[in-house]
Each structure stands twice: as C-alpha cells, then as structure tokens.
Enzyme design. Structure first.
Site, PDB file in Angstrom:
ATOM      1  N   HIS A 283       0.832  -1.209   0.000  1.00 14.56           N
ATOM      2  CA  HIS A 283       0.000   0.000   0.000  1.00 14.56           C
ATOM      3  C   HIS A 283       0.864   1.256   0.000  1.00 14.56           C
ATOM      4  O   HIS A 283       0.692   2.163  -0.809  1.00 14.56           O
ATOM      5  CB  HIS A 283      -0.912  -0.011   1.235  1.00 14.56           C
ATOM      6  CG  HIS A 283      -1.738   1.221   1.408  1.00 14.56           C
ATOM      7  ND1 HIS A 283      -3.012   1.348   0.924  1.00 14.56           N
ATOM      8  CD2 HIS A 283      -1.468   2.406   2.011  1.00 14.56           C
ATOM      9  CE1 HIS A 283      -3.495   2.546   1.228  1.00 14.56           C
ATOM     10  NE2 HIS A 283      -2.578   3.208   1.889  1.00 14.56           N
ATOM     11  N   GLU A 284       1.833   1.291   0.918  1.00 17.80           N
ATOM     12  CA  GLU A 284       2.683   2.490   1.034  1.00 17.80           C
ATOM     13  C   GLU A 284       3.497   2.713  -0.229  1.00 17.80           C
ATOM     14  O   GLU A 284       3.691   3.850  -0.665  1.00 17.80           O
ATOM     15  CB  GLU A 284       3.613   2.366   2.253  1.00 17.80           C
ATOM     16  CG  GLU A 284       2.893   2.333   3.591  1.00 17.80           C
ATOM     17  CD  GLU A 284       1.950   3.508   3.792  1.00 17.80           C
ATOM     18  OE1 GLU A 284       1.015   3.365   4.591  1.00 17.80           O
ATOM     19  OE2 GLU A 284       2.112   4.559   3.147  1.00 17.80           O
TER      20      GLU A 284
ATOM     21  N   HIS B 159       1.836   4.759  -2.739  1.00 14.77           N
ATOM     22  CA  HIS B 159       2.024   6.203  -2.526  1.00 14.77           C
ATOM     23  C   HIS B 159       3.390   6.650  -3.008  1.00 14.77           C
ATOM     24  O   HIS B 159       3.531   7.689  -3.650  1.00 14.77           O
ATOM     25  CB  HIS B 159       1.887   6.543  -1.045  1.00 14.77           C
ATOM     26  CG  HIS B 159       0.502   6.429  -0.503  1.00 14.77           C
ATOM     27  ND1 HIS B 159      -0.580   7.084  -1.063  1.00 14.77           N
ATOM     28  CD2 HIS B 159       0.019   5.742   0.543  1.00 14.77           C
ATOM     29  CE1 HIS B 159      -1.670   6.793  -0.376  1.00 14.77           C
ATOM     30  NE2 HIS B 159      -1.342   5.975   0.606  1.00 14.77           N
TER      31      HIS B 159
ATOM     32  N   HIS C  51      -5.249   7.667  -2.559  1.00 14.15           N
ATOM     33  CA  HIS C  51      -6.172   6.634  -2.091  1.00 14.15           C
ATOM     34  C   HIS C  51      -7.287   6.383  -3.092  1.00 14.15           C
ATOM     35  O   HIS C  51      -7.668   7.240  -3.873  1.00 14.15           O
ATOM     36  CB  HIS C  51      -6.756   7.043  -0.743  1.00 14.15           C
ATOM     37  CG  HIS C  51      -5.823   6.766   0.376  1.00 14.15           C
ATOM     38  ND1 HIS C  51      -5.704   7.576   1.487  1.00 14.15           N
ATOM     39  CD2 HIS C  51      -4.908   5.785   0.553  1.00 14.15           C
ATOM     40  CE1 HIS C  51      -4.791   7.083   2.290  1.00 14.15           C
ATOM     41  NE2 HIS C  51      -4.290   5.998   1.740  1.00 14.15           N
TER      42      HIS C  51
HETATM   43  O1  LIG Z   1      -1.771   7.802   3.403  1.00 14.17           O
HETATM   44  C1  LIG Z   1      -1.963   7.183   4.437  1.00 14.17           C
HETATM   45  C2  LIG Z   1      -2.713   7.749   5.547  1.00 14.17           C
HETATM   46  C3  LIG Z   1      -3.116   6.830   6.528  1.00 14.17           C
HETATM   47  C4  LIG Z   1      -2.652   5.588   6.609  1.00 14.17           C
HETATM   48  N1  LIG Z   1      -3.107   4.799   7.576  1.00 14.17           N
HETATM   49  S1  LIG Z   1      -2.448   3.364   7.940  1.00 14.17           S
HETATM   50  O2  LIG Z   1      -1.017   3.549   8.013  1.00 14.17           O
HETATM   51  O3  LIG Z   1      -3.081   2.905   9.134  1.00 14.17           O
HETATM   52  C5  LIG Z   1      -2.801   2.249   6.682  1.00 14.17           C
HETATM   53  C6  LIG Z   1      -4.089   2.094   6.291  1.00 14.17           C
HETATM   54  C7  LIG Z   1      -4.388   1.159   5.291  1.00 14.17           C
HETATM   55  C8  LIG Z   1      -3.402   0.388   4.719  1.00 14.17           C
HETATM   56  C9  LIG Z   1      -3.758  -0.636   3.733  1.00 14.17           C
HETATM   57  C10 LIG Z   1      -4.916  -0.501   2.967  1.00 14.17           C
HETATM   58  C11 LIG Z   1      -5.274  -1.490   2.061  1.00 14.17           C
HETATM   59  C12 LIG Z   1      -4.503  -2.627   1.922  1.00 14.17           C
HETATM   60  C13 LIG Z   1      -3.347  -2.758   2.681  1.00 14.17           C
HETATM   61  C14 LIG Z   1      -2.983  -1.778   3.601  1.00 14.17           C
HETATM   62  C15 LIG Z   1      -2.091   0.569   5.115  1.00 14.17           C
HETATM   63  C16 LIG Z   1      -1.781   1.508   6.092  1.00 14.17           C
HETATM   64  C17 LIG Z   1      -1.656   5.060   5.688  1.00 14.17           C
HETATM   65  C18 LIG Z   1      -1.397   5.898   4.541  1.00 14.17           C
HETATM   66  O4  LIG Z   1      -0.642   5.527   3.622  1.00 14.17           O
HETATM   67 ZN   LIG Z   2      -2.240   5.363   2.287  1.00 12.64          ZN
END
Ligand SMILES: O=C1CC=C(NS(=O)(=O)c2ccc(-c3ccccc3)cc2)CC1=O
Ligand SMILES: [Zn+2]
Ligand SMILES: [Ca+2]
Length: 164
Positions: free
Chosen positions: A119-120, A123, A129
């Site tokens: 996920h990260e 970004h 998102h």
């Molecule tokens: O831009 C943001 C702002 C908030 C975030 N919240 S988190 O770190 O708790 C997070 C939330 C969802 C995921 C995720 C979503 C879908 C699939 C796998 C992970 C990963 C991290 C993570 C993030 O990247």
């Molecule tokens: Zn995110």
C-alpha cells in the site's frame, strides 16, 4: 508543458534501501515482504527496483516511532497509523516509514508488513487513495490473506496511468 508535472518518477529504474529492520520479524522475512510489496507494482508496469545497501536510494525504507529524524510526519504509538510514504521526488520523496510500535508479522497476528508495504509503495510511486473497497490503495487496512491479495483493476488503472 507549462509547468505540468507528471505525478510519477519520470523514469522506470528505481533503487531502494532497507535502512533498518524491525525486531518483530526475521531479517529474511522483512527482505521478502519488502521485495514482494515492490513486485506487486513492477509486475504491472515497466518499473524495476534495485536494492542498494549504502548511500541514498530513491526509496529509503525505515522502521521508526513517534517523532523521527527530519520527517515532517510523526507516528502515534501502537495501532492508528501504521506507516507513511512520500510521493515521488528528491530527498524525502519516495521514502517509506513503518511504525515500529506495531507488531509486524509475515502472517496471521499483527499487521502484515507485505500488505502495508504494498500500500505504502503505491504512494511512493505517486498513487493516492482509492474509494474502491477492493483496492490495495483503499484507505483502510483489510487483513485479507496477504498471498491472495491481488491488485484491483482500480490499482492497475491508476499505476498504468502514470507508468503505463
Ligand atoms: O496515506 C496514508 C494515511 C493513513 C494511513 N493509515 S495506515 O497507516 O493505518 C494504513 C491504512 C491502510 C493500509 C492498507 C490498505 C489497504 C490494503 C493494505 C494496507 C495501510 C496503512 C496510511 C497511509 O498511507
Ligand atoms: Zn495510504
Ligand atoms: Ca501507529
């Protein structure tokens, strides 16, 4: 033209470096989770990721807590935010941090490092998102089986619109 900047890196060959390791997992498992998290994206784009062991890489990966270094974003202790990544660019651009106050795991309990990393890295490659519940870029963590977590068409459309 006219100052319009593409949201991506503008190139396909990127480097990454794992600056430090979480004590929650074996080093080999961290290496594997990170590599798999990157492969999720390289499989559907011309992107390549080369691991480096010293100096500054495009994507600097580190486990941090609370206020850390010169990072403008802070972590919040256990749960809550699990990680953050900066969009493509020099310096902090692309850098990805994981909250060391979480319990990182390869499977089952805690949070799947692979899933959060995938996920990260979305970004770090320029994606924001998605409001598609099944998308990897959906804002909320869903603890599905990490091995069967495919990219949704929305994720693929997004990344290919930048690096297609
Ligand atoms: O831009 C943001 C702002 C908030 C975030 N919240 S988190 O770190 O708790 C997070 C939330 C969802 C995921 C995720 C979503 C879908 C699939 C796998 C992970 C990963 C991290 C993570 C993030 O990247
Ligand atoms: Zn995110
Ligand atoms: Ca946290």
């Amino acid at each position: 033209q006219y100052g319009y900047t593409l949201p991506g890196w503008g190139r396909h060959n990127l480097t990454y470096r794992i600056v430090n390791y979480t004590p929650d997992m074996a080093r080999a498992d961290v290496d594997e989770a990170i590599q798999s998290g990157l492969e999720v994206w390289s499989r559907v784009t011309p992107l390549t990721f080369t691991k480096t062991f010293k100096g500054v890489a495009d994507i600097m990966i580190a486990f941090r807590t609370r206020v850390h270094g010169r990072c403008p974003r802070y972590f919040d202790g256990p749960l809550g935010v699990l990680g953050h990544a900066f969009p493509p660019g020099l310096g902090l651009g692309g850098d990805t941090h994981f909250d060391e106050d979480e319990n990182w795991t390869k499977d089952g309990a805690g949070f799947s490092l692979f899933l959060v990393a995938a996920h990260e890295f979305g970004h770090a490659l320029g994606l924001s998102h998605s409001n598609d519940q099944t998308a990897l870029m959906f804002p909320n963590y869903v603890s599905l089986d990490p091995n069967k977590y495919p990219l949704s068409q929305d994720d693929i459309n997004g990344i290919q619109s930048i690096y297609g």
